[in-house]
Design an enzyme around this catalytic site. Structure first.
Site, short mmCIF file in Angstrom:
data_model
loop_
_atom_site.label_atom_id
_atom_site.label_comp_id
_atom_site.label_asym_id
_atom_site.label_seq_id
_atom_site.Cartn_x
_atom_site.Cartn_y
_atom_site.Cartn_z
N THR A 181 77.11 -23.40 42.30
CA THR A 181 77.69 -22.87 43.53
C THR A 181 77.86 -21.36 43.39
OG1 THR A 181 79.97 -23.12 42.74
CG2 THR A 181 78.98 -25.02 43.86
N GLU A 326 76.41 -29.08 47.12
CA GLU A 326 76.74 -30.43 46.65
C GLU A 326 76.02 -31.54 47.40
OE1 GLU A 326 80.40 -27.79 45.93
OE2 GLU A 326 78.73 -27.93 47.34
N LYS A 434 96.66 -19.93 61.14
CA LYS A 434 97.79 -20.62 61.75
C LYS A 434 98.77 -19.58 62.28
CE LYS A 434 100.52 -24.78 61.31
NZ LYS A 434 100.89 -25.93 60.45
N TRP A 439 96.75 -23.67 65.48
CA TRP A 439 95.55 -23.33 64.72
C TRP A 439 94.58 -22.51 65.56
CZ3 TRP A 439 95.64 -23.64 59.71
CH2 TRP A 439 96.39 -24.64 59.09
#
Length: 539
Positions: A181, A326, A434, A439
């Protein structure tokens, strides 16, 4: 049913038997070469023989530090089909991470492009367990170096056996590939790919309602071959007999446009920053792109404005996809269902800007504090994924408990799923804002900003706020010769969002920091914004 092993050796044998006259068009520092598959598969066998002579055994890791070209493609197959593990190494990581990755993988041999050899010189004292460095170059001479364990790829292949036998008895569950990654948080983590996973993922790429890769395509993976196996395209393309155009070192938007025109490319794959650059090249030049049946875009959300420009102005179908290291990587693609073709243009564009339907063979769900989310297009939750080409842990089990739980990969991506099953990435869990208990999606604001005709790219982050907890700040890069004010940007956003979504500040920048694979690097951006805001604070 017959118990046959799903491995890469069967792919090579199929290609050399049925597609010997198909070609790989490879751009290297020495120019552009057209090489038939019969030569590519012979060179695959020669490289497998070279690695055996060098003492590479089953399970050993062989690293590649290379661009997209024919030699890298040969390594893609030679290494796994002689029982070893192909470790594609990100060329854009820091020297410290480069040494860490090579040592953590325990690479025995490295295949390195001539122009990338200085990367190895910088870390040579840290990678003492590497036994041999093979330089991939068109030149007759090797780079000057103090290293003694260096050899020429072409010289080694010239002396190798073109009839080297590939391993027939590889267990499909054996590791074929390894990719790390990009390490946006902490050290990079390794993801191992099995022969079985690559085989099944390749089949999925051939489905008409996914990528639809076929023998008749002329495919150009712009996404680097060091990044999630170029989304699996080189594996599937060789197996299917697809003509491959590999764009080589440092391909500019102009080079990509020229390759598309000259070689009549039918499909190409890359991240949004690649396609933003290509759009500019098309606007500034005169290129024939009529051969393209689709552009495949992944890595991060593509703005609606970019999709509209490709499809309306240049008549190039644009296919949005989602995946990660992944997941090998394909998980979803934004294809319209047959009856959705009848929707009006804006409704179709809205659907095509989503990440789309899960591909056959993969299972997904979204979860939040209330459990599994509803397919209503509004409820948000974290995306979970499982399937035969999804990793079940990180290599050597590094920090696996953070992502792999109860048989699912917890992606860290926040999504909603509409009534038709189409997924939309709302944000990364760590990038959601937030504000006052509500949100805000940074991705939605970014996509809206990049729809403005004067905006080249934009990224939105949260900054601490004493009253609201967090507030959004927009970072904007303008196109050449364009001008906008902070108020212009806010007025552009106001009709599209609730008032509390509108960023408190708009900062104009020359460039937004990016990861090694072209995604916005918000960790670095936050530090940059913090410094910019502190400098502009009159107190």
């Amino acid at each position: 049913m017959m118990q046959t092993q799903l491995n890469l050796t069967t792919m090579v044998r199929h290609a050399e038997k049925y597609f010997p006259d198909k070609t790989v068009i490879s751009r290297t520092l020495g120019g552009v070469q057209t090489i038939p598959y019969r030569k590519i598969t012979e060179r695959i066998r020669r490289l497998a023989g070279v690695l055996k002579e060098l003492g590479v055994k089953k399970g050993d890791r062989v690293g590649t530090i290379a661009w997209n070209h024919h030699r890298h493609l040969e390594a893609y197959f030679a290494i796994p089909t002689m029982g070893a593990v192909l470790h594609t190494i990100n060329i854009r990581v820091s020297p410290d991470d480069l040494a860490y990755i090579i040592n953590h993988a325990e690479d025995k041999i490295l295949l390195v492009d001539e122009d990338l050899f200085p990367l190895i010189e910088r870390v040579k004292d840290q990678i003492t367990d590497v036994e041999k460095i093979i330089v991939m170059t068109d030149k007759d001479v090797l780079p000057e170096t103090s290293l003694t364990n260096v050899a020429s790829y072409e010289v080694l292949l010239e002396g190798a056996d073109p009839g080297t036998e590939l391993c027939e008895d590889i267990d499909e569950n054996d590791m074929a590939g390894l990719c790390y990654t990009s390490g946006t948080t902490g050290r990079p983590k390794g993801v191992a790919y099995s022969h079985r996973g690559i085989y099944l993922h390749s089949l999925a790429l051939g489905l008409k309602d996914t990528v639809g890769l076929s023998e008749g395509d002329i495919a150009m993976p712009v996404v680097p071959m060091f990044h999630v196996n170029a989304w699996g395209m080189p594996f599937a393309a060789l197996w299917f007999g697809t003509t491959q155009v590999l764009p080589g070192p440092m391909p500019t938007p102009q080079i990509l446009a020229e390759l598309i025109e000259e070689h009549k490319i039918t499909m190409a794959a890359g991240v949004p920053t690649i396609w933003l650059g290509l759009l500019q090249a098309l606007e500034n030049g005169n290129y024939d792109t009529s051969s393209l049946r689709c552009i495949l875009c992944g890595g991060s959300a593509a703005p609606k404005g970019m999709i509209r420009a490709f499809e309306s102005k240049y008549k190039i179908p644009f296919v949005h996809a989602y995946g990660m290291t992944e997941t090998s990587p394909i998980v979803t693609l934004a294809r319209l269902k047959s009856y959705q073709q009848e929707l009006d243009e804006e409704e179709r564009l809205e659907l095509r800007s989503r990440q789309g339907m899960v591909v056959p063979g993969i299972e997904i769900k979204g979860i939040n504090e209330n459990g599994e989310i509803q397919y209503d297009g509004e409820t948000i939750g974290e995306l979970l994924v499982k399937g035969p080409w999804i990793a079940d842990s990180y290599y050597k089990n590094d920090r696996s408990e953070d992502a792999f739980r109860d048989g699912w990969l917890h992606t860290g991506d926040v999504i909603n799923i509409d009534e038709e099953g189409s997924v939309k990435i709302v944000d990364r869990t760590k990038d959601m804002i937030k504000s006052g208990g509500e949100w805000i999606s940074s991705v939605d604001i970014e996509n809206a900003l990049m729809a403005h005709e004067a905006v080249y790219e934009a990224s939105v982050i949260a900054v601490p706020d004493p009253k609201w907890q967090e507030r959004p700040v927009a970072c904007v890069v303008l196109k050449e010769k364009e001008t906008l004010t902070e108020e212009d940007v806010k007025q552009f956003l106001e009709p599209q969002f609730a008032k509390f979504w509108i960023p408190d500040r708009v900062l104009f920048m020359e460039e937004i920091p990016k990861t090694s694979v072209g995604k916005f690097l918000k960790r670095a951006l936050r530090n940059q914004v913090k410094e910019m805001l502190s400098l502009s604070d009159p107190s």
